[in-house]
Design a protein around this motif. Structure first.
Motif, PDB file in Angstrom:
ATOM      1  N   ALA A 150      13.044 -74.649  -5.934  1.00 12.60           N
ATOM      2  CA  ALA A 150      13.743 -75.673  -6.718  1.00 12.60           C
ATOM      3  C   ALA A 150      15.237 -75.660  -6.392  1.00 12.60           C
ATOM      4  CB  ALA A 150      13.510 -75.462  -8.215  1.00 12.60           C
ATOM      5  N   LEU A 151      15.816 -74.476  -6.272  1.00 12.46           N
ATOM      6  CA  LEU A 151      17.242 -74.371  -5.956  1.00 12.46           C
ATOM      7  C   LEU A 151      17.534 -74.889  -4.542  1.00 12.46           C
ATOM      8  CD1 LEU A 151      17.854 -70.901  -7.592  1.00 12.46           C
ATOM      9  CD2 LEU A 151      18.761 -73.107  -8.395  1.00 12.46           C
ATOM     10  N   ALA A 152      16.682 -74.539  -3.587  1.00  2.34           N
ATOM     11  CA  ALA A 152      16.859 -75.048  -2.223  1.00  2.34           C
ATOM     12  C   ALA A 152      16.711 -76.570  -2.200  1.00  2.34           C
ATOM     13  CB  ALA A 152      15.853 -74.383  -1.283  1.00  2.34           C
ATOM     14  N   TRP A 157      12.905 -77.236 -11.439  1.00  2.41           N
ATOM     15  CA  TRP A 157      14.002 -78.154 -11.744  1.00  2.41           C
ATOM     16  C   TRP A 157      14.100 -78.367 -13.260  1.00  2.41           C
ATOM     17  CZ3 TRP A 157      14.404 -83.647  -9.133  1.00  2.41           C
ATOM     18  CH2 TRP A 157      15.667 -84.193  -9.379  1.00  2.41           C
ATOM     19  N   HIS A 158      12.965 -78.612 -13.892  1.00  2.00           N
ATOM     20  CA  HIS A 158      12.941 -78.812 -15.345  1.00  2.00           C
ATOM     21  C   HIS A 158      13.507 -77.594 -16.079  1.00  2.00           C
ATOM     22  CE1 HIS A 158       9.929 -82.319 -15.788  1.00  2.00           C
ATOM     23  NE2 HIS A 158      10.465 -82.354 -14.591  1.00  2.00           N
ATOM     24  N   GLU A 174      24.984 -74.174 -16.957  1.00  2.00           N
ATOM     25  CA  GLU A 174      24.780 -73.600 -15.629  1.00  2.00           C
ATOM     26  C   GLU A 174      24.316 -74.664 -14.639  1.00  2.00           C
ATOM     27  OE1 GLU A 174      23.545 -72.250 -18.464  1.00  2.00           O
ATOM     28  OE2 GLU A 174      23.864 -70.080 -18.451  1.00  2.00           O
ATOM     29  N   TYR A 175      23.436 -75.570 -15.101  1.00  2.00           N
ATOM     30  CA  TYR A 175      22.940 -76.631 -14.229  1.00  2.00           C
ATOM     31  C   TYR A 175      24.080 -77.563 -13.811  1.00  2.00           C
ATOM     32  CZ  TYR A 175      20.306 -80.566 -12.390  1.00  2.00           C
ATOM     33  OH  TYR A 175      19.841 -81.562 -11.569  1.00  2.00           O
ATOM     34  N   CYS A 235      25.397 -78.130  -9.999  1.00  2.00           N
ATOM     35  CA  CYS A 235      25.451 -79.457  -9.379  1.00  2.00           C
ATOM     36  C   CYS A 235      26.834 -79.729  -8.804  1.00  2.00           C
ATOM     37  CB  CYS A 235      25.087 -80.550 -10.379  1.00  2.00           C
ATOM     38  SG  CYS A 235      23.358 -80.539 -10.876  1.00  2.00           S
ATOM     39  N   GLN A 236      27.854 -79.423  -9.573  1.00  2.00           N
ATOM     40  CA  GLN A 236      29.223 -79.642  -9.109  1.00  2.00           C
ATOM     41  C   GLN A 236      29.509 -78.810  -7.860  1.00  2.00           C
ATOM     42  OE1 GLN A 236      31.222 -82.042 -10.388  1.00  2.00           O
ATOM     43  NE2 GLN A 236      32.570 -81.588  -8.682  1.00  2.00           N
TER      44      GLN A 236
END
Length: 158
Positions: free
Chosen positions: A44-46, A69-70, A78-79, A83-84
């Motif tokens: 999910a992170l990749a 992802w969910h 943290e999400y 993203c930033q």
């Protein structure tokens, strides 16, 4: 002479503590092994990194990667910070709840895993090729989306 570059793991994109919390939550909520949950979270992170880097290519998670992802989205601070850091913007999730306009899962998985791999990350084929993808070719598909509903095209110079 060709130099082989070592593929990165998605879990390298977050702290070990955060990764552990995310993988443990998946394992507990889905009644699966911690090891399998860690594989899901890693991919999910990749996937999210690839979404942040590939603005012109529509990417779609597998059902299992979407679980990761969910789970990450529930950790809002943290999400948002993630993203930033990896995309320079928030990566929105736009689900396709009704299944309308489903695309070819094998084609979607192939395109998405090629972008993940070209972004320097290892791909766990079992998490992408064994399970269906539920994406839509329109702006309401289950993929990364941006402020206007499509992350992968909202800032590609148009």
């Amino acid at each position: 002479m060709t130099i082989a570059l070592e593929e990165r793991a998605g879990q390298e994109l977050v702290s070990a503590e955060l990764f552990d919390r995310l993988a443990s939550r998946i394992a507990k909520e889905r009644d699966m092994s911690r090891e399998f949950a860690a594989r899901i979270m890693d991919q999910a992170l990749a996937f999210l990194f690839a979404c942040g880097q590939s603005r012109s290519i529509e990417l779609c998670p597998s059902q299992l990667v979407d679980l990761g992802w969910h789970t990450f989205i529930l950790h809002t601070r943290e999400y948002a910070d993630f993203c930033q850091a990896v995309a320079g913007r928030f990566l929105h999730h736009v689900p396709n709840d009704d299944g309308a306009g489903l695309t070819d899962a094998e084609e979607e998985a192939d395109r998405t895993t090629r972008v993940i791999s070209s972004s320097g990350f290892a791909v766990d084929p079992e998490l992408w090729l064994t399970f269906n993808l539920s994406c839509n070719g329109g702006d309401d598909g289950c993929r990364a989306s941006g402020k206007d509903g499509n992350e992968n095209t909202d800032t590609n110079g148009k």
